[in-house]
Design an enzyme around this catalytic site. Sequence first.
Site, PDB file in Angstrom:
ATOM      1  N   SER A  26       0.874  -1.178   0.000  1.00 30.82           N
ATOM      2  CA  SER A  26       0.000   0.000   0.000  1.00 30.82           C
ATOM      3  C   SER A  26       0.906   1.221   0.000  1.00 30.82           C
ATOM      4  O   SER A  26       1.153   1.840   1.021  1.00 30.82           O
ATOM      5  CB  SER A  26      -0.909  -0.012   1.233  1.00 30.82           C
ATOM      6  OG  SER A  26      -0.162   0.012   2.426  1.00 30.82           O
TER       7      SER A  26
ATOM      8  N   HIS B 226      -3.149  -6.571   2.148  1.00 28.82           N
ATOM      9  CA  HIS B 226      -2.194  -7.508   2.746  1.00 28.82           C
ATOM     10  C   HIS B 226      -2.761  -8.915   2.926  1.00 28.82           C
ATOM     11  O   HIS B 226      -2.093  -9.799   3.443  1.00 28.82           O
ATOM     12  CB  HIS B 226      -1.712  -7.002   4.113  1.00 28.82           C
ATOM     13  CG  HIS B 226      -0.892  -5.754   4.024  1.00 28.82           C
ATOM     14  ND1 HIS B 226      -0.550  -5.004   5.116  1.00 28.82           N
ATOM     15  CD2 HIS B 226      -0.337  -5.131   2.957  1.00 28.82           C
ATOM     16  CE1 HIS B 226       0.181  -3.964   4.732  1.00 28.82           C
ATOM     17  NE2 HIS B 226       0.309  -4.021   3.426  1.00 28.82           N
TER      18      HIS B 226
ATOM     19  N   GLU C 239      -5.129  -3.098   8.742  1.00 32.83           N
ATOM     20  CA  GLU C 239      -4.433  -3.646   9.917  1.00 32.83           C
ATOM     21  C   GLU C 239      -5.240  -3.429  11.192  1.00 32.83           C
ATOM     22  O   GLU C 239      -5.633  -2.307  11.509  1.00 32.83           O
ATOM     23  CB  GLU C 239      -3.063  -2.961  10.066  1.00 32.83           C
ATOM     24  CG  GLU C 239      -2.225  -3.144   8.815  1.00 32.83           C
ATOM     25  CD  GLU C 239      -0.919  -2.367   8.824  1.00 32.83           C
ATOM     26  OE1 GLU C 239      -0.433  -1.987   9.909  1.00 32.83           O
ATOM     27  OE2 GLU C 239      -0.380  -2.129   7.725  1.00 32.83           O
TER      28      GLU C 239
ATOM     29  N   GLU D  48       1.731  -9.708   6.927  1.00 28.13           N
ATOM     30  CA  GLU D  48       2.442  -9.234   8.115  1.00 28.13           C
ATOM     31  C   GLU D  48       2.288 -10.189   9.296  1.00 28.13           C
ATOM     32  O   GLU D  48       2.508  -9.814  10.452  1.00 28.13           O
ATOM     33  CB  GLU D  48       1.983  -7.819   8.460  1.00 28.13           C
ATOM     34  CG  GLU D  48       2.269  -6.864   7.300  1.00 28.13           C
ATOM     35  CD  GLU D  48       2.067  -5.405   7.630  1.00 28.13           C
ATOM     36  OE1 GLU D  48       1.448  -5.096   8.654  1.00 28.13           O
ATOM     37  OE2 GLU D  48       2.549  -4.564   6.845  1.00 28.13           O
TER      38      GLU D  48
ATOM     39  N   ASP E  50      -4.826   0.501  11.153  1.00 25.51           N
ATOM     40  CA  ASP E  50      -4.306   1.202   9.976  1.00 25.51           C
ATOM     41  C   ASP E  50      -5.312   0.963   8.860  1.00 25.51           C
ATOM     42  O   ASP E  50      -5.451  -0.153   8.359  1.00 25.51           O
ATOM     43  CB  ASP E  50      -2.920   0.683   9.566  1.00 25.51           C
ATOM     44  CG  ASP E  50      -2.399   1.410   8.320  1.00 25.51           C
ATOM     45  OD1 ASP E  50      -3.073   2.360   7.863  1.00 25.51           O
ATOM     46  OD2 ASP E  50      -1.326   1.022   7.806  1.00 25.51           O
TER      47      ASP E  50
ATOM     48  N   GLU F 222      -4.417   5.007  11.929  1.00 30.07           N
ATOM     49  CA  GLU F 222      -3.437   5.428  10.908  1.00 30.07           C
ATOM     50  C   GLU F 222      -4.134   5.563   9.559  1.00 30.07           C
ATOM     51  O   GLU F 222      -5.038   4.770   9.245  1.00 30.07           O
ATOM     52  CB  GLU F 222      -2.343   4.351  10.850  1.00 30.07           C
ATOM     53  CG  GLU F 222      -1.239   4.609   9.838  1.00 30.07           C
ATOM     54  CD  GLU F 222      -0.253   3.423   9.802  1.00 30.07           C
ATOM     55  OE1 GLU F 222      -0.056   2.758  10.841  1.00 30.07           O
ATOM     56  OE2 GLU F 222       0.299   3.160   8.721  1.00 30.07           O
TER      57      GLU F 222
ATOM     58  N   ASP G 114       0.762   8.172   7.607  1.00 31.41           N
ATOM     59  CA  ASP G 114       1.728   7.295   6.932  1.00 31.41           C
ATOM     60  C   ASP G 114       1.875   7.774   5.483  1.00 31.41           C
ATOM     61  O   ASP G 114       2.778   8.564   5.170  1.00 31.41           O
ATOM     62  CB  ASP G 114       1.246   5.836   7.028  1.00 31.41           C
ATOM     63  CG  ASP G 114       2.028   4.875   6.164  1.00 31.41           C
ATOM     64  OD1 ASP G 114       3.106   5.239   5.673  1.00 31.41           O
ATOM     65  OD2 ASP G 114       1.572   3.724   5.954  1.00 31.41           O
TER      66      ASP G 114
ATOM     67  N   LYS H 219       9.048   5.319   7.808  1.00 29.37           N
ATOM     68  CA  LYS H 219       9.566   4.196   7.015  1.00 29.37           C
ATOM     69  C   LYS H 219      10.770   4.696   6.232  1.00 29.37           C
ATOM     70  O   LYS H 219      10.640   5.609   5.399  1.00 29.37           O
ATOM     71  CB  LYS H 219       8.499   3.718   6.032  1.00 29.37           C
ATOM     72  CG  LYS H 219       7.259   3.095   6.671  1.00 29.37           C
ATOM     73  CD  LYS H 219       6.148   3.000   5.623  1.00 29.37           C
ATOM     74  CE  LYS H 219       4.989   2.136   6.047  1.00 29.37           C
ATOM     75  NZ  LYS H 219       3.827   2.342   5.137  1.00 29.37           N
TER      76      LYS H 219
ATOM     77  N   HIS I 113       7.959  -1.280   9.800  1.00 35.33           N
ATOM     78  CA  HIS I 113       8.354  -2.225   8.753  1.00 35.33           C
ATOM     79  C   HIS I 113       7.578  -1.924   7.469  1.00 35.33           C
ATOM     80  O   HIS I 113       6.769  -0.989   7.430  1.00 35.33           O
ATOM     81  CB  HIS I 113       8.042  -3.657   9.223  1.00 35.33           C
ATOM     82  CG  HIS I 113       6.556  -3.911   9.385  1.00 35.33           C
ATOM     83  ND1 HIS I 113       5.997  -5.161   9.444  1.00 35.33           N
ATOM     84  CD2 HIS I 113       5.510  -3.045   9.499  1.00 35.33           C
ATOM     85  CE1 HIS I 113       4.690  -5.071   9.580  1.00 35.33           C
ATOM     86  NE2 HIS I 113       4.372  -3.804   9.624  1.00 35.33           N
TER      87      HIS I 113
ATOM     88  N   LYS J 261       6.030  -0.598  14.838  1.00 30.58           N
ATOM     89  CA  LYS J 261       4.999  -1.444  14.232  1.00 30.58           C
ATOM     90  C   LYS J 261       5.715  -2.414  13.308  1.00 30.58           C
ATOM     91  O   LYS J 261       6.335  -2.013  12.332  1.00 30.58           O
ATOM     92  CB  LYS J 261       4.037  -0.530  13.467  1.00 30.58           C
ATOM     93  CG  LYS J 261       3.146  -1.220  12.482  1.00 30.58           C
ATOM     94  CD  LYS J 261       2.129  -0.244  11.890  1.00 30.58           C
ATOM     95  CE  LYS J 261       2.302  -0.165  10.383  1.00 30.58           C
ATOM     96  NZ  LYS J 261       1.088   0.209   9.658  1.00 30.58           N
TER      97      LYS J 261
HETATM   98  C1  2PG Z   1       1.551   0.411   6.127  1.00 31.38           C
HETATM   99  C2  2PG Z   1       2.568  -0.619   5.711  1.00 31.38           C
HETATM  100  C3  2PG Z   1       3.180  -1.402   6.803  1.00 31.38           C
HETATM  101  P1  2PG Z   1       2.896  -1.341   3.250  1.00 31.38           P
HETATM  102  O1  2PG Z   1       0.642   0.755   5.356  1.00 31.38           O
HETATM  103  O2  2PG Z   1       1.669   0.976   7.199  1.00 31.38           O
HETATM  104  O3  2PG Z   1       2.267  -2.045   7.642  1.00 31.38           O
HETATM  105  O4  2PG Z   1       2.113  -1.424   4.658  1.00 31.38           O
HETATM  106  O5  2PG Z   1       4.303  -1.689   3.516  1.00 31.38           O
HETATM  107  O6  2PG Z   1       2.184  -2.317   2.351  1.00 31.38           O
HETATM  108  O7  2PG Z   1       2.751   0.072   2.773  1.00 31.38           O
HETATM  109 MG    MG Z   2       0.079   2.442   6.838  1.00 34.53          MG
END
Ligand code: 2PG
Ligand code: MG
Length: 399
Positions: free
Chosen positions: A42, A155, A164, A201, A238, A266, A291, A316, A344, A367
């Site tokens: 995502s 996911h 999530e 995850e 999330d 989130e 995010d 990230k 992660h 996380k």
């Molecule tokens: C998120 C992440 C990690 P992705 O959206 O926060 O959980 O997912 O790495 O697929 O963006």
């Molecule tokens: Mg996210």
Amino acid sequence: MAKIKNIKGRQVFDSRGNPTVEAEIFLDDGLHASSIVPSGASTGTYEAFELRDKENKNYLGKSVFKAIDNINVLIAKSLKNTDINDQTKIDKILIELDGTEQKKKLGANAILAVSMASCKLAAIKKNVSLFKHLGNSKSNQLPIPLLNIINGGVHAKNNLDIQEFMIRPDKAKSFSEAMRMSFLVIQNLKSILDNTNVGDEGGFAPNLQNNEEAIKIIIKSIEMSGFKAGEDISICLDVAANELDKPKTIEYYTNLVKKFPIKSIEDPFTEDDWDSWRQLTKNTNIQIVGDDLFATNIKRLEKGIKNKSSNAILVKLNQIGTVSETLKVIKMAHDNGLKTIISHRSGDTEDTFIADLAVATNSSQIKTGSLARSERVAKYNRLLRIEEELGNSSKIAKF
Ligand code: 2PG
Ligand code: MG
């Protein structure tokens, strides 16, 4: 001064089985260190660019040989003889060599692998743990983990549109206690689900009636474990709203928070819906986390601080592409009273860099998935070792 002698890139695989970039750096004296970059599903529009060989049919367009080549030729040549202890300089050289806003020339995957590997090598050269090298004398706080125990959205192949459903053991007095509490909840959750397949995850990925049912089952598992939901252990979501077919409203969230012990949400809205972000943050007293909204980008964070869009940021490394830029974002967030959650990616690897980063930067949360799949568990295990290394001086973030 310890000089970089050579850098080698290689293609390896991530937890979804997709190719990814590993960089290994060698010093004059023979010491070396390597790092592997993760990859998201995502992903936000404002993330740094992940370079893949779209035309390479042998790997369904997913190989990263161009990025590897950039490490082996351009990057290796530019960093040769640079002092391994000067991370700012290393990252500056990488950023300038690329020269584009989103690191499109060399690929943020090539750049970040080198940036992280050089950090690790500097720590090895100094003979200190990575968290100590990256941090300072105050880097003795363990983060509270957010464990993604039910996976949905992109996911998992189930019918939940929230990505999530996480637990956060707020009242844990140590990191090992946080893991024990989470372990119990996960085992109890496992015992009441018919289908215990896991998503990307490591969280379970059952088909349920709707998002509320997922929340109710988690509350039940928390209670079965002898804890009070919302006090000992809270629920965090999330939504990953960029990926939703049907957007959710401010009222949806304010009602959900009234009904359930949810303490953090989130990406409730898409990455450019600044007004909704601002209103939700104003209308609730829970943690609202940006995010895709910020993409670990200092300019977007600045805008969000002015707009009062959120009170926390997900961090990230591969959204921005160097360690130095990531550290600047964390500092700006803390200077402005925002909480930081080191994260992660859904496609991750055995690399545990983020565990050390969380402790080094005094981030209150991390996380990194559920207690399943070694690429997730490796980060939790690394934090247990850090807690042991800190001994009596260690503490855990308070909520
Ligand atoms: C998120 C992440 C990690 P992705 O959206 O926060 O959980 O997912 O790495 O697929 O963006
Ligand atoms: Mg996210």
